[in-house]
Design an enzyme around this catalytic site. Sequence first.
Site, PDB file in Angstrom:
ATOM      1  N   HIS A 135      44.432  50.613  43.738  1.00 43.28           N
ATOM      2  CA  HIS A 135      43.736  50.315  44.997  1.00 43.28           C
ATOM      3  C   HIS A 135      43.794  51.551  45.897  1.00 43.28           C
ATOM      4  CE1 HIS A 135      42.156  47.783  48.180  1.00 43.28           C
ATOM      5  NE2 HIS A 135      42.993  48.405  48.985  1.00 43.28           N
TER       6      HIS A 135
ATOM      7  N   ILE B  79      37.625  39.166  40.321  1.00 40.69           N
ATOM      8  CA  ILE B  79      38.962  38.584  40.508  1.00 40.69           C
ATOM      9  C   ILE B  79      39.398  37.925  39.192  1.00 40.69           C
ATOM     10  CG2 ILE B  79      40.330  36.936  41.874  1.00 40.69           C
ATOM     11  CD1 ILE B  79      39.061  38.998  43.676  1.00 40.69           C
ATOM     12  N   LEU B  80      40.647  38.171  38.798  1.00 39.23           N
ATOM     13  CA  LEU B  80      41.152  37.595  37.544  1.00 39.23           C
ATOM     14  C   LEU B  80      41.949  36.333  37.834  1.00 39.23           C
ATOM     15  CD1 LEU B  80      42.140  40.975  35.908  1.00 39.23           C
ATOM     16  CD2 LEU B  80      40.118  39.570  35.422  1.00 39.23           C
TER      17      LEU B  80
ATOM     18  N   GLU C 209      44.404  59.109  43.022  1.00 43.31           N
ATOM     19  CA  GLU C 209      44.321  57.962  42.103  1.00 43.31           C
ATOM     20  C   GLU C 209      44.406  58.407  40.650  1.00 43.31           C
ATOM     21  OE1 GLU C 209      41.284  54.935  42.744  1.00 43.31           O
ATOM     22  OE2 GLU C 209      41.034  55.650  44.776  1.00 43.31           O
TER      23      GLU C 209
ATOM     24  N   ASN D  15      38.588  56.943  37.081  1.00 42.95           N
ATOM     25  CA  ASN D  15      39.986  56.641  36.740  1.00 42.95           C
ATOM     26  C   ASN D  15      40.139  56.425  35.231  1.00 42.95           C
ATOM     27  OD1 ASN D  15      41.880  56.429  39.155  1.00 42.95           O
ATOM     28  ND2 ASN D  15      40.071  55.330  39.894  1.00 42.95           N
TER      29      ASN D  15
HETATM   30  C1  GRF Z   1      38.618  53.603  43.052  1.00 41.57           C
HETATM   31  O1  GRF Z   1      38.725  54.032  44.372  1.00 41.57           O
HETATM   32  C2  GRF Z   1      39.560  52.448  42.812  1.00 41.57           C
HETATM   33  O2  GRF Z   1      40.757  52.544  43.496  1.00 41.57           O
HETATM   34  C3  GRF Z   1      38.776  51.309  43.347  1.00 41.57           C
HETATM   35  O3  GRF Z   1      37.442  51.573  42.966  1.00 41.57           O
HETATM   36  C4  GRF Z   1      37.268  52.985  42.788  1.00 41.57           C
HETATM   37  C5  GRF Z   1      36.777  53.161  41.399  1.00 41.57           C
HETATM   38  O4  GRF Z   1      36.571  54.479  41.048  1.00 41.57           O
HETATM   39  N1  GRF Z   1      39.322  50.065  42.927  1.00 41.57           N
HETATM   40  P1  GRF Z   1      36.203  54.868  39.550  1.00 41.57           P
HETATM   41  O5  GRF Z   1      35.209  53.845  39.024  1.00 41.57           O
HETATM   42  O6  GRF Z   1      37.450  54.863  38.738  1.00 41.57           O
HETATM   43  O7  GRF Z   1      35.571  56.219  39.660  1.00 41.57           O
END
Ligand code: GRF
Length: 202
Positions: free
Chosen positions: A102, A85-86, A172, A14
């Site tokens: 998420h 967790i923040l 995502e 991401n």
């Molecule tokens: C993603 O599925 C995100 O939604 C979740 O953890 C995963 C992380 O993927 N919180 P990456 O590290 O961005 O490849």
Amino acid sequence: MFNISVLVSGNGSNLQALINAESKLKNWKIISVISDNAKSHALKRANVSGIKTYKLDRKENLSDQILAICKDKTDLIVCAGFLSILEGDLLNDFENRMINIHPSLLPDFGGKGMYGIKVHQAVIKSKVKKSGCSVHYIDGGIDSGKVILQKSVDISIKETAESLQKNVLVLEHLAIVEAVDKLVDIHTYLQNEKLHCLNKGK
Ligand code: GRF
């Protein structure tokens, strides 16, 4: 220019989607990548792109350390695969300026213990027809903040947790960029309005 700090723990795909988007002339810039895991591949991705990185210890008042790094120069914090967790002052200082992605259609399949492949296993087990991802604001709870945007995908009869995870991850990468664009536009508009009012003495 809107300054963004990205929080990561793992692979960082991401983060990579954001880095790739930024190269296409955006009105925002990633100024730092902060990891709670010194071994995360995300840190390598940031280094390759010349972005400043920070490796933090999960046990050492993590939220306060993040606040100290982000306080002065960061406009928006993006949690992209960040597993801690923040809490505390960070939540107040960055209220409405801190978001998370998420891998489910929240409020379904969110909350404690719902991370990684576990989310997709629960989705498959429940026999729902659709899944997807959500970008949401971060509040004091786990995956409980207001949803900013969602993207969904149909679940086929042959779907496995692993294949669903792959399909959702593609969504995502689109959603995280779209959400950042949207929030930066909103904040920029509000800042301009504020300046406009100040100039007019309102
Ligand atoms: C993603 O599925 C995100 O939604 C979740 O953890 C995963 C992380 O993927 N919180 P990456 O590290 O961005 O490849």
